[in-house]
Design a protein around this motif. Structure first.
Motif, PDB file in Angstrom:
ATOM      1  N   VAL A  76       0.587  -1.233  -0.247  1.00 30.48           N
ATOM      2  CA  VAL A  76      -0.003  -0.129  -0.206  1.00 30.48           C
ATOM      3  C   VAL A  76       0.703   1.265   0.100  1.00 30.48           C
ATOM      4  CG1 VAL A  76      -1.852   0.975   1.122  1.00 30.48           C
ATOM      5  CG2 VAL A  76      -1.782  -1.345   1.221  1.00 30.48           C
ATOM      6  N   ALA A  77       0.533   2.052  -0.768  1.00 28.43           N
ATOM      7  CA  ALA A  77       1.373   3.385  -0.569  1.00 28.43           C
ATOM      8  C   ALA A  77       0.284   4.632  -0.096  1.00 28.43           C
ATOM      9  CB  ALA A  77       1.653   3.800  -2.197  1.00 28.43           C
ATOM     10  N   ARG A  78       0.315   5.275   1.416  1.00 25.78           N
ATOM     11  CA  ARG A  78      -0.019   5.897   1.336  1.00 25.78           C
ATOM     12  C   ARG A  78       0.541   7.141   1.384  1.00 25.78           C
ATOM     13  NH1 ARG A  78      -2.064   5.313   7.259  1.00 25.78           N
ATOM     14  NH2 ARG A  78      -3.768   4.293   6.378  1.00 25.78           N
ATOM     15  N   PHE A  79      -0.429   8.372   0.320  1.00 22.65           N
ATOM     16  CA  PHE A  79      -0.356   9.262  -0.567  1.00 22.65           C
ATOM     17  C   PHE A  79      -0.929  10.231   0.757  1.00 22.65           C
ATOM     18  CE2 PHE A  79      -1.146  13.103  -3.801  1.00 22.65           C
ATOM     19  CZ  PHE A  79      -0.157  13.788  -4.514  1.00 22.65           C
ATOM     20  N   PHE A  80      -0.159  11.459   1.283  1.00 21.50           N
ATOM     21  CA  PHE A  80      -1.274  12.825   2.210  1.00 21.50           C
ATOM     22  C   PHE A  80      -0.372  13.795   1.725  1.00 21.50           C
ATOM     23  CE2 PHE A  80       2.468  10.207   4.107  1.00 21.50           C
ATOM     24  CZ  PHE A  80       2.914  11.194   5.183  1.00 21.50           C
ATOM     25  N   ARG A  81      -1.148  14.308   2.301  1.00 23.45           N
ATOM     26  CA  ARG A  81      -0.707  16.084   2.638  1.00 23.45           C
ATOM     27  C   ARG A  81      -1.249  16.123   4.150  1.00 23.45           C
ATOM     28  NH1 ARG A  81      -2.718  21.213   3.691  1.00 23.45           N
ATOM     29  NH2 ARG A  81      -4.931  19.971   4.344  1.00 23.45           N
ATOM     30  N   GLU A  82       0.507  16.874   4.773  1.00 21.54           N
ATOM     31  CA  GLU A  82       0.466  17.449   6.105  1.00 21.54           C
ATOM     32  C   GLU A  82       0.135  18.649   6.333  1.00 21.54           C
ATOM     33  OE1 GLU A  82       4.126  17.071   7.872  1.00 21.54           O
ATOM     34  OE2 GLU A  82       4.801  14.629   6.634  1.00 21.54           O
ATOM     35  N   SER A  83      -0.762  18.513   7.114  1.00 24.10           N
ATOM     36  CA  SER A  83      -1.999  19.808   8.021  1.00 24.10           C
ATOM     37  C   SER A  83      -0.201  21.269   7.660  1.00 24.10           C
ATOM     38  CB  SER A  83      -2.059  19.790   9.209  1.00 24.10           C
ATOM     39  OG  SER A  83      -1.061  19.715   9.628  1.00 24.10           O
ATOM     40  N   GLY A  84      -0.703  21.747   7.526  1.00 22.34           N
ATOM     41  CA  GLY A  84       0.136  22.818   7.220  1.00 22.34           C
ATOM     42  C   GLY A  84       0.777  23.029   5.960  1.00 22.34           C
ATOM     43  N   ALA A  85       0.148  22.381   4.792  1.00 23.94           N
ATOM     44  CA  ALA A  85       0.656  22.115   3.879  1.00 23.94           C
ATOM     45  C   ALA A  85       0.506  23.624   2.637  1.00 23.94           C
ATOM     46  CB  ALA A  85       0.476  20.927   2.533  1.00 23.94           C
ATOM     47  N   GLY A  86       1.118  24.456   2.186  1.00 23.85           N
ATOM     48  CA  GLY A  86       0.983  24.979   1.370  1.00 23.85           C
ATOM     49  C   GLY A  86       0.833  26.596   1.877  1.00 23.85           C
ATOM     50  N   VAL A  87       0.777  26.311   3.934  1.00 23.77           N
ATOM     51  CA  VAL A  87       0.258  27.876   4.422  1.00 23.77           C
ATOM     52  C   VAL A  87       1.292  29.277   4.642  1.00 23.77           C
ATOM     53  CG1 VAL A  87       2.329  27.008   6.383  1.00 23.77           C
ATOM     54  CG2 VAL A  87       0.344  28.198   7.211  1.00 23.77           C
ATOM     55  N   MET A  88       2.559  28.841   4.022  1.00 24.67           N
ATOM     56  CA  MET A  88       3.355  29.984   3.032  1.00 24.67           C
ATOM     57  C   MET A  88       2.773  31.050   2.094  1.00 24.67           C
ATOM     58  SD  MET A  88       7.236  29.341   3.385  1.00 24.67           S
ATOM     59  CE  MET A  88       7.213  27.758   2.018  1.00 24.67           C
ATOM     60  N   GLY A  89       2.112  30.479   1.651  1.00 25.65           N
ATOM     61  CA  GLY A  89       0.120  30.704   0.646  1.00 25.65           C
ATOM     62  C   GLY A  89      -0.265  31.558   1.366  1.00 25.65           C
ATOM     63  N   GLY A  90      -0.668  31.617   3.214  1.00 23.47           N
ATOM     64  CA  GLY A  90      -1.901  32.594   3.459  1.00 23.47           C
ATOM     65  C   GLY A  90      -2.800  31.038   3.039  1.00 23.47           C
ATOM     66  N   ALA A  91      -4.229  31.392   3.252  1.00 17.88           N
ATOM     67  CA  ALA A  91      -5.648  31.050   3.232  1.00 17.88           C
ATOM     68  C   ALA A  91      -5.359  30.471   1.580  1.00 17.88           C
ATOM     69  CB  ALA A  91      -6.320  31.834   3.484  1.00 17.88           C
ATOM     70  N   ILE A  92      -5.304  31.089   0.646  1.00 16.73           N
ATOM     71  CA  ILE A  92      -5.121  31.176  -0.761  1.00 16.73           C
ATOM     72  C   ILE A  92      -4.104  30.028  -0.925  1.00 16.73           C
ATOM     73  CG2 ILE A  92      -4.509  31.574  -3.236  1.00 16.73           C
ATOM     74  CD1 ILE A  92      -5.635  34.775  -1.811  1.00 16.73           C
ATOM     75  N   GLY A  93      -2.844  29.921  -0.458  1.00 16.58           N
ATOM     76  CA  GLY A  93      -1.613  29.099  -0.337  1.00 16.58           C
ATOM     77  C   GLY A  93      -2.423  27.359   0.181  1.00 16.58           C
ATOM     78  N   VAL A  94      -3.288  27.319   1.034  1.00 14.71           N
ATOM     79  CA  VAL A  94      -3.324  26.351   1.878  1.00 14.71           C
ATOM     80  C   VAL A  94      -4.860  25.606   1.235  1.00 14.71           C
ATOM     81  CG1 VAL A  94      -5.034  24.895   3.831  1.00 14.71           C
ATOM     82  CG2 VAL A  94      -3.050  26.329   3.945  1.00 14.71           C
ATOM     83  N   SER A  95      -5.667  26.527   0.087  1.00 14.68           N
ATOM     84  CA  SER A  95      -6.787  26.119  -0.427  1.00 14.68           C
ATOM     85  C   SER A  95      -6.278  25.766  -1.368  1.00 14.68           C
ATOM     86  CB  SER A  95      -7.655  26.828  -1.043  1.00 14.68           C
ATOM     87  OG  SER A  95      -9.184  26.525  -1.614  1.00 14.68           O
ATOM     88  N   ARG A  96      -4.976  25.804  -2.065  1.00 12.88           N
ATOM     89  CA  ARG A  96      -4.428  25.429  -4.047  1.00 12.88           C
ATOM     90  C   ARG A  96      -3.911  24.664  -3.186  1.00 12.88           C
ATOM     91  NH1 ARG A  96      -1.020  29.640  -5.922  1.00 12.88           N
ATOM     92  NH2 ARG A  96      -3.078  30.606  -6.630  1.00 12.88           N
TER      93      ARG A  96
END
Length: 125
Positions: A76-96
């Protein structure tokens, strides 16, 4: 933490190679960490630090990961996004970051299925 578990079929080495190819098709670099997991990233830290989400979809720094697991003998390969990924882009970055994760995870599933390496998948929250 959004995640997708890809239950792989066929040769484990061929399935992992197909997984890397699918991720790299989206401009991500895949590196093997000392613990055997993969770091998956694209974009520029400098551009993201300077411009946040305005760095653009391809230049915003995005970091995801892949863990390799075994479920009753099935790789099994678990692909995941940790919390905070994109945070440097602010709210728009997190959404992206969420949007890109969703797009890439769906494309990876289609790629693995097309190559005959996807037995099943499970999406996590």
């Amino acid at each position: 933490m959004p995640s997708v578990d890809y239950f792989l079929s066929g040769s484990p080495d061929a399935a992992r190679a197909a997984l890397v190819a699918a991720i790299e098709e989206h401009g991500f670099e895949v590196v093997t960490n000392p613990d055997g997991s993969w770091g998956v990233s694209r974009g520029s830290v400098a551009m993201t630090a300077l411009f946040g989400a305005l760095a653009g979809r391809k230049k915003q720094r995005l970091v995801y990961a892949v863990q390799h697991l075994d479920h009753q003998g099935t790789p099994v390969a678990r692909f995941f996004r940790e919390s905070g990924a994109g945070v440097m882009g602010g709210a728009i970055g997190v959404s992206r970051s969420d949007d890109v994760f969703r797009e890439v995870s769906e494309a990876v599933a289609a790629h693995l299925h097309g190559q005959g390496h996807l037995a099943h998948l499970v999406r996590g929250a």
